[in-house]
Every structure is written in C-alpha cells, then in structure tokens.
Design a protein around this motif. Structure first.
Motif, short mmCIF file in Angstrom:
data_model
loop_
_atom_site.label_atom_id
_atom_site.label_comp_id
_atom_site.label_asym_id
_atom_site.label_seq_id
_atom_site.Cartn_x
_atom_site.Cartn_y
_atom_site.Cartn_z
N PHE A 103 0.84 -1.19 0.00
CA PHE A 103 0.00 0.00 0.00
C PHE A 103 0.87 1.24 0.00
O PHE A 103 2.02 1.22 0.43
CB PHE A 103 -1.00 0.00 1.16
N GLU A 104 0.30 2.30 -0.52
CA GLU A 104 0.99 3.59 -0.58
C GLU A 104 0.33 4.56 0.38
O GLU A 104 -0.85 4.46 0.68
CB GLU A 104 0.93 4.15 -2.00
N GLY A 105 1.14 5.49 0.87
CA GLY A 105 0.62 6.55 1.71
C GLY A 105 0.87 6.33 3.18
O GLY A 105 1.66 5.46 3.57
N PRO A 106 0.19 7.12 4.00
CA PRO A 106 0.39 7.05 5.45
C PRO A 106 0.08 5.67 6.03
O PRO A 106 -0.67 4.89 5.45
CB PRO A 106 -0.59 8.10 6.00
N ASP A 139 11.08 -0.50 4.15
CA ASP A 139 12.39 -0.47 3.49
C ASP A 139 12.64 0.93 2.94
O ASP A 139 12.03 1.89 3.41
CB ASP A 139 12.49 -1.56 2.42
N GLU A 140 13.51 1.04 1.95
CA GLU A 140 13.86 2.35 1.43
C GLU A 140 12.68 3.09 0.81
O GLU A 140 12.71 4.30 0.63
CB GLU A 140 15.02 2.26 0.42
N ARG A 141 11.59 2.39 0.51
CA ARG A 141 10.38 3.03 -0.04
C ARG A 141 9.54 3.71 1.04
O ARG A 141 8.68 4.52 0.74
CB ARG A 141 9.53 2.01 -0.79
N PHE A 142 9.80 3.38 2.30
CA PHE A 142 9.04 3.94 3.41
C PHE A 142 9.66 5.29 3.79
O PHE A 142 10.84 5.37 4.14
CB PHE A 142 9.08 2.98 4.61
N ALA A 148 2.79 10.76 2.39
CA ALA A 148 1.94 10.32 1.27
C ALA A 148 2.71 9.48 0.27
O ALA A 148 2.14 8.64 -0.42
CB ALA A 148 1.31 11.53 0.58
N GLU A 149 4.04 9.66 0.20
CA GLU A 149 4.84 8.92 -0.78
C GLU A 149 5.42 7.62 -0.22
O GLU A 149 6.16 6.91 -0.91
CB GLU A 149 5.96 9.81 -1.32
#
Length: 161
Positions: A103-106, A139-142, A148-149
């Motif tokens: 999932f994306e976002g908060p 991971d690095e995407r968090f 939001a990203e």
C-alpha cells in the motif's frame, strides 16, 4: 487490490514491543514505539539488513479488535540474539507462505489492506490464515508514517484450506 503469494524463510528479529489496542495505535502509540526503536537501533549487534525494519503485530487467541490488546513489535533482522540491549526483546517468525499486499501513503492506510484481506481475499481464495500475525516491511520506499509517498508491504501467513 493486488497481491502476490511468496515463501519467506524464518526471521529472527530484535527490537521493542508493546501491548496495544487498535485505539492505542490510532492515538500514535505504534509510531512512538517506532521512534523509540529508531533512536536505539544502533545499539543492536548482528544486524543482517539495516535497510529493512519489521513491524510485527500478533493477535491473542479469540482476538476481539473492539476491545483486546495485541502485541506490536518493531525491529530488525539479526543473525543472533546475543547481547540484546537492555529493554529490547526478540521475536522468531517461522518460515511460511505469505500473501503480500503493498500500500501507498500514510500508515493509516494499512487498515484498508486488513479490511480487504478479511472481507474479500480470504473468501475468494483457497487459503486461510496460518497464524494470528502480520508483518509490515519498512524499506527504502518507506518515507515515514505520515508520508503520502511511503510504500509499505504487509505479509500475512497463509496455508491451503
């Protein structure tokens, strides 16, 4: 909502844990525990991968989300639990097959994943939950719990019905 089924080897994790309700989580308790962990993360020896942090939620038997507490743990994968820093605990996660949702976002968006798993995915697939837990992988995407990203993976252990 897209998912994939993967096999994951067991994990040995070291970090911090707290017993919380969903209300506690909504009030920011898990985020504060994560902040405490990140402030102390450098105290942990034997870290296998410093780019991944794990949030492990474990429900008690006959869990009632309206009232019951569950354990929220946040930590890193380690090769051994020798010399754990004071106040830190370890958790072992057995190898298993998992259904993974991204999932994306908060962090609040994780609730939609749980709802989809229970209301739709389990009813439309030949699997059931293998254990009362889930693993969030940061991971690095968090980019942070309010970002939001941010991108987060959630693993649910499954087995054939």
């Amino acid at each position: 909502m897209e998912s994939k089924i993967v096999h994951r080897d067991g994990l040995l994790l070291a970090g911090l844990a707290a017993n919380v309700t969903l209300g506690d989580v909504e009030a920011g308790t898990a985020i504060r525990l994560g902040e405490q962990f990140l402030a102390r993360r450098s105290e942990i020896n034997n870290v296998i991968n410093s780019r991944e942090h794990f949030g492990l939620s474990t429900d008690p038997d006959n869990y009632n989300p309206e009232t019951d507490k569950f354990e929220f743990f946040i930590g890193v994968e380690v090769s051994s639990i020798d010399n754990l820093p004071d106040g830190m605990v370890y958790r072992e996660v057995p190898k298993n097959d998992y259904v993974v949702f991204t999932f994306e976002g908060p962090a609040d968006n994780a609730g939609r994943v749980h709802h989809y798993l229970y209301s739709t995915w389990l009813n439309n697939n030949d699997y059931q939950l293998a254990a009362p837990l889930n693993i969030e992988v940061y991971d690095e995407r968090f980019k942070g719990p309010a970002a939001a990203e941010s991108v987060t993976d959630i693993y649910f252990p499954i087995c054939k019905k």
